[in-house]
Structures are given as structure tokens and as C-alpha cells.
Design a protein around this motif. Structure first.
Motif, PDB file in Angstrom:
ATOM      1  N   ASP A   2      36.003  -0.144 -15.918  1.00  0.00           N
ATOM      2  CA  ASP A   2      35.330  -1.487 -16.056  1.00  0.00           C
ATOM      3  C   ASP A   2      34.762  -2.098 -14.960  1.00  0.00           C
ATOM      4  N   LEU A   3      34.136  -3.222 -15.000  1.00  0.00           N
ATOM      5  CA  LEU A   3      33.490  -3.791 -13.807  1.00  0.00           C
ATOM      6  C   LEU A   3      34.251  -4.241 -12.686  1.00  0.00           C
ATOM      7  N   ASP A   4      35.695  -4.320 -12.971  1.00  0.00           N
ATOM      8  CA  ASP A   4      36.433  -4.525 -11.698  1.00  0.00           C
ATOM      9  C   ASP A   4      36.816  -3.276 -11.126  1.00  0.00           C
ATOM     10  N   THR A   5      36.920  -2.346 -11.771  1.00  0.00           N
ATOM     11  CA  THR A   5      37.192  -1.042 -10.973  1.00  0.00           C
ATOM     12  C   THR A   5      36.060  -0.651 -10.305  1.00  0.00           C
ATOM     13  N   LEU A   6      34.755  -0.693 -10.624  1.00  0.00           N
ATOM     14  CA  LEU A   6      33.713  -0.353 -10.238  1.00  0.00           C
ATOM     15  C   LEU A   6      33.311  -1.136  -8.926  1.00  0.00           C
ATOM     16  N   LEU A   7      33.861  -2.447  -8.899  1.00  0.00           N
ATOM     17  CA  LEU A   7      33.367  -3.169  -7.729  1.00  0.00           C
ATOM     18  C   LEU A   7      34.650  -3.021  -6.617  1.00  0.00           C
ATOM     19  N   PHE A   8      35.644  -2.423  -7.015  1.00  0.00           N
ATOM     20  CA  PHE A   8      37.051  -2.487  -6.360  1.00  0.00           C
ATOM     21  C   PHE A   8      36.714  -2.123  -4.604  1.00  0.00           C
ATOM     22  N   PRO A   9      35.803  -1.093  -4.540  1.00  0.00           N
ATOM     23  CA  PRO A   9      35.734  -0.698  -3.227  1.00  0.00           C
ATOM     24  C   PRO A   9      35.411  -1.805  -2.233  1.00  0.00           C
ATOM     25  N   PHE A  10      34.407  -2.573  -2.890  1.00  0.00           N
ATOM     26  CA  PHE A  10      33.824  -3.718  -1.871  1.00  0.00           C
ATOM     27  C   PHE A  10      34.909  -4.770  -1.750  1.00  0.00           C
ATOM     28  N   ARG A  11      35.972  -4.620  -1.914  1.00  0.00           N
ATOM     29  CA  ARG A  11      37.097  -5.756  -1.592  1.00  0.00           C
ATOM     30  C   ARG A  11      37.668  -5.471  -0.299  1.00  0.00           C
ATOM     31  N   PHE A  12      37.685  -4.233   0.459  1.00  0.00           N
ATOM     32  CA  PHE A  12      38.142  -3.673   1.412  1.00  0.00           C
ATOM     33  C   PHE A  12      36.958  -3.869   2.799  1.00  0.00           C
ATOM     34  N   ALA A  13      37.586  -4.293   3.908  1.00  0.00           N
ATOM     35  CA  ALA A  13      36.655  -4.680   4.942  1.00  0.00           C
ATOM     36  C   ALA A  13      36.213  -3.304   5.393  1.00  0.00           C
ATOM     37  N   PHE A  14      37.166  -2.181   5.413  1.00  0.00           N
ATOM     38  CA  PHE A  14      36.634  -1.075   6.066  1.00  0.00           C
ATOM     39  C   PHE A  14      35.586  -0.418   5.300  1.00  0.00           C
ATOM     40  N   MET A  15      35.408  -0.550   3.983  1.00  0.00           N
ATOM     41  CA  MET A  15      34.531  -0.039   2.968  1.00  0.00           C
ATOM     42  C   MET A  15      33.329  -1.031   3.257  1.00  0.00           C
ATOM     43  N   GLN A  16      33.291  -2.071   3.349  1.00  0.00           N
ATOM     44  CA  GLN A  16      32.156  -3.160   3.640  1.00  0.00           C
ATOM     45  C   GLN A  16      31.572  -2.844   4.973  1.00  0.00           C
ATOM     46  N   ASN A  17      32.215  -2.396   6.050  1.00  0.00           N
ATOM     47  CA  ASN A  17      31.653  -1.648   7.319  1.00  0.00           C
ATOM     48  C   ASN A  17      30.938  -0.540   7.161  1.00  0.00           C
ATOM     49  N   ALA A  18      31.584   0.356   6.172  1.00  0.00           N
ATOM     50  CA  ALA A  18      31.034   1.927   5.807  1.00  0.00           C
ATOM     51  C   ALA A  18      29.769   1.500   5.362  1.00  0.00           C
ATOM     52  N   PHE A  19      29.639   0.515   4.317  1.00  0.00           N
ATOM     53  CA  PHE A  19      28.298   0.466   3.552  1.00  0.00           C
ATOM     54  C   PHE A  19      27.291  -0.367   4.667  1.00  0.00           C
ATOM     55  N   PHE A  20      27.721  -0.851   5.524  1.00  0.00           N
ATOM     56  CA  PHE A  20      26.692  -1.865   6.463  1.00  0.00           C
ATOM     57  C   PHE A  20      26.083  -0.543   7.502  1.00  0.00           C
ATOM     58  N   ILE A  21      26.886   0.317   8.080  1.00  0.00           N
ATOM     59  CA  ILE A  21      26.690   1.312   8.995  1.00  0.00           C
ATOM     60  C   ILE A  21      25.669   2.364   8.148  1.00  0.00           C
ATOM     61  N   SER A  22      26.205   2.392   6.846  1.00  0.00           N
ATOM     62  CA  SER A  22      25.277   3.347   6.095  1.00  0.00           C
ATOM     63  C   SER A  22      24.138   2.959   6.049  1.00  0.00           C
ATOM     64  N   MET A  23      23.418   1.604   5.771  1.00  0.00           N
ATOM     65  CA  MET A  23      22.211   1.074   5.657  1.00  0.00           C
ATOM     66  C   MET A  23      21.519   1.116   7.068  1.00  0.00           C
ATOM     67  N   MET A  24      22.198   0.835   7.969  1.00  0.00           N
ATOM     68  CA  MET A  24      21.722   0.601   9.306  1.00  0.00           C
ATOM     69  C   MET A  24      21.003   2.096   9.724  1.00  0.00           C
ATOM     70  N   ILE A  25      21.810   3.096   9.988  1.00  0.00           N
ATOM     71  CA  ILE A  25      21.522   4.512  10.294  1.00  0.00           C
ATOM     72  C   ILE A  25      20.624   5.079   9.334  1.00  0.00           C
ATOM     73  N   SER A  26      20.524   4.700   8.250  1.00  0.00           N
ATOM     74  CA  SER A  26      19.610   5.602   7.044  1.00  0.00           C
ATOM     75  C   SER A  26      18.246   5.399   7.396  1.00  0.00           C
ATOM     76  N   VAL A  27      17.752   4.309   8.182  1.00  0.00           N
ATOM     77  CA  VAL A  27      16.384   4.169   8.330  1.00  0.00           C
ATOM     78  C   VAL A  27      15.828   4.904   9.569  1.00  0.00           C
ATOM     79  N   PRO A  28      16.430   4.998  10.541  1.00  0.00           N
ATOM     80  CA  PRO A  28      16.058   5.546  11.581  1.00  0.00           C
ATOM     81  C   PRO A  28      16.196   7.155  11.547  1.00  0.00           C
ATOM     82  N   THR A  29      17.144   7.533  10.993  1.00  0.00           N
ATOM     83  CA  THR A  29      17.220   8.784  10.910  1.00  0.00           C
ATOM     84  C   THR A  29      16.269   9.501   9.652  1.00  0.00           C
ATOM     85  N   ALA A  30      15.965   8.714   8.859  1.00  0.00           N
ATOM     86  CA  ALA A  30      15.149   8.897   7.704  1.00  0.00           C
ATOM     87  C   ALA A  30      13.445   9.189   8.274  1.00  0.00           C
TER      88      ALA A  30
END
Length: 279
Positions: A2-30
Motif C-alpha cells: 500500500d501507499l503507506d508502506t511505499l512512503l515508509f522510508p521517507f519518514r526517517f531522517a537518515f533516509m532523507q539525508n541519503a536521498f539528499f546526498i544522492s541527488m547532490m553527487i549524482s550531477v557532478p559524477t555523471a
């Protein structure tokens, strides 16, 4: 699920930081991966990513920012490789192998010799789920500076990648472009250090450019395809790692490997179709 399960990772601060740094470093490395693929510098990226280890350990021991130690070690590796290649009969790829393996070995010896609180696994393979706010700032600033510099100088770097002699004849500062690209490579590896570590950084610096190179023959398209592929694979790998209980960095590299195989099969099919049409 269900939708709650799919969005579950976004509730955690450590996962949010992981998504943030992924978006940041993906541009210069590419963006960098496009030039590394065109110049045939895959081994150079591998060499610098391994060679920064003694700089990281030394900076940690002396209490300096890891950015300074890693960048200095990366530039020493690049300059030493160029000097040895120009002043010996040994080819550049052989010199790079000797230099980066020697510096990587030195880094391991230094890590064992000095007592530190840093985990070797985090240095080698990253710790994306343990990203600190200061590491986010460091990655964001480096990513913005490197990406902006590459986009501004992309035409000069493209000419230098394809034909250095023509670039020099056109009045371009070839040496500045050469070492500027190496400096950008060293800085980008520093930005990726906390996320994917030294070992897997080469995957982000080669995979997106290789995939885009197989898909398109236009450099402008190659750059944005590489960015999209890298960002999607990093976000998807981080997201999937939460559910399959794996480390994000290896998951990201596996996704990029799968995308490369798909791109290779796509290009092979196009080539066979073109050959049949010519018969």
C-alpha cells in the motif's frame, strides 16, 4: 504494497539525508563520467579514488578536514602519474596501476599504524545511512562548484578530450584544462567519500557516461542522459536497499550495471538492424 508502506522510508531522517546526498553527487559524477569515458580515463578515476586513502588517514590523525587531505593526495597521485609517464618508458596505464596501488597500500598501513575512531569499511564503501549535516554541506558545495565549472568549460573540455593538439593550436590552455579536470575529479571523489566510499566511487564516475555513450551519439544528449541515469539509479538503489536490507552503495552500482547491460543490448540490436538494412 500500500501507499503507506511505499512512503515508509521517507519518514526517517537518515533516509532523507541519503536521498539528499544522492541527488547532490549524482550531477557532478555523471558530468565527469562523460569526459572520463571519452578520454579513456577510467583507470585514472580508479587510481585517484584509491590514492586519496593516505590523505584521508593523515588528515584525520592531524585533525585537518578530510577534504584537504583527500584532495592533496588525489592531486599528488595525478601529478606523479603524469611525471612518471612523461619521463619513463612505461606506459601511462602501467604507471597509474603502480602509483594508485602503492598509495592505497600506504593508506592501509597508515590506518593500521594510527589509532582512529573511523571505520575502514565506511572509508572504503561509504556510510550513506550515517550522513552527517556537515557532510551534506560539503557534498553540496563541491557538487555545485564542480558541476558549474564543467558546464561552463564543457566545449573546451570536449575539444581537449577528442583532440588535445587541436585544442592547443586553437589557443586553449591545455595544461590548465588537464589539471583542472584532475582537480575536479579529486574534489568529486571527496564529495562521494561519505556516500559510496573509495572503492565504489569509480562506479559513479564511469557507469553513467558509459551508459549514455551507448544510447546516444550526441554529446549534449550524452550529458543529460548520464545525469538522469545516475540520479535515478542512486535514488532507486537507496530506496530499494531499505526494503531488501542491503547497503545502498552496492545496490546503486548493481542497478547501474544492469542499466549498462540493457544499454549494450539496445546498441547491439540497433547495430544489427543497421547492418541488415545495408544488405
Amino acid at each position: 504494497m500500500d501507499l503507506d508502506t511505499l512512503l515508509f522510508p521517507f519518514r526517517f531522517a537518515f533516509m532523507q539525508n541519503a536521498f539528499f546526498i544522492s541527488m547532490m553527487i549524482s550531477v557532478p559524477t555523471a558530468l565527469l563520467s562523460c569526459f572520463l569515458v571519452l578520454k579513456g580515463w577510467a583507470l585514472m578515476g580508479d587510481a585517484i579514488s584509491h590514492a586519496v586513502l593516505p590523505g584521508v588517514v593523515l588528515a584525520y590523525v592531524l585533525g585537518f578536514p578530510l577534504l584537504i587531505g583527500a584532495f592533496a593526495a588525489g592531486m599528488i597521485c595525478a601529478v606523479a602519474t603524469g611525471y612518471l609517464a612523461q619521463n619513463s618508458r612505461v606506459k601511462q596505464d602501467t604507471v597509474m596501476g603502480v602509483v594508485f596501488s602503492g598509495m592505497f597500500g600506504l593508506g592501509i598501513v597508515m590506518y593500521v599504524a594510527f589509532e582512529t575512531n573511523a571505520h575502514l569499511d565506511h572509508i572504503l564503501f561509504g556510510n550513506m545511512l550515517g550522513i552527517e549535516p556537515d557532510e551534506l554541506w560539503t557534498a553540496g558545495i563541491i557538487s555545485a562548484v564542480v558541476a558549474a565549472a564543467i558546464l561552463i568549460k564543457r566545449k573546451d573540455l570536449l575539444l581537449h578530450s577528442f583532440d588535445p593538439a587541436q585544442a592547443q593550436a586553437s589557443g586553449l590552455a591545455v595544461n590548465w584544462l588537464h589539471y583542472g579536470l584532475l582537480a575536479a575529479l579529486s574534489l568529486t571523489i571527496v564529495a562521494t567519500l561519505a556516500a559510496v566510499g573509495l572503492i565504489l566511487a569509480i562506479g559513479l564516475l564511469i557507469g553513467p557516461g558509459a551508459i549514455a555513450f551507448l544510447v546516444t551519439r550526441t554529446f549534449g544528449h550524452m550529458m543529460w542522459i548520464a545525469v538522469v541515469v545516475n540520479m535515478v539509479s542512486m535514488l532507486l538503489g537507496t530506496y530499494l536497499s531499505f526494503f531488501i536490507d542491503s547497503a545502498p552503495a552496492p545496490t546503486i552500482i548493481l542497478i547501474q550495471t544492469a542499466l549498462f547491460i540493457c544499454a549494450f543490448l539496445y546498441r547491439t540490436r540497433l547495430n544489427k538492424s543497421a547492418e541488415r538494412s545495408m544488405v
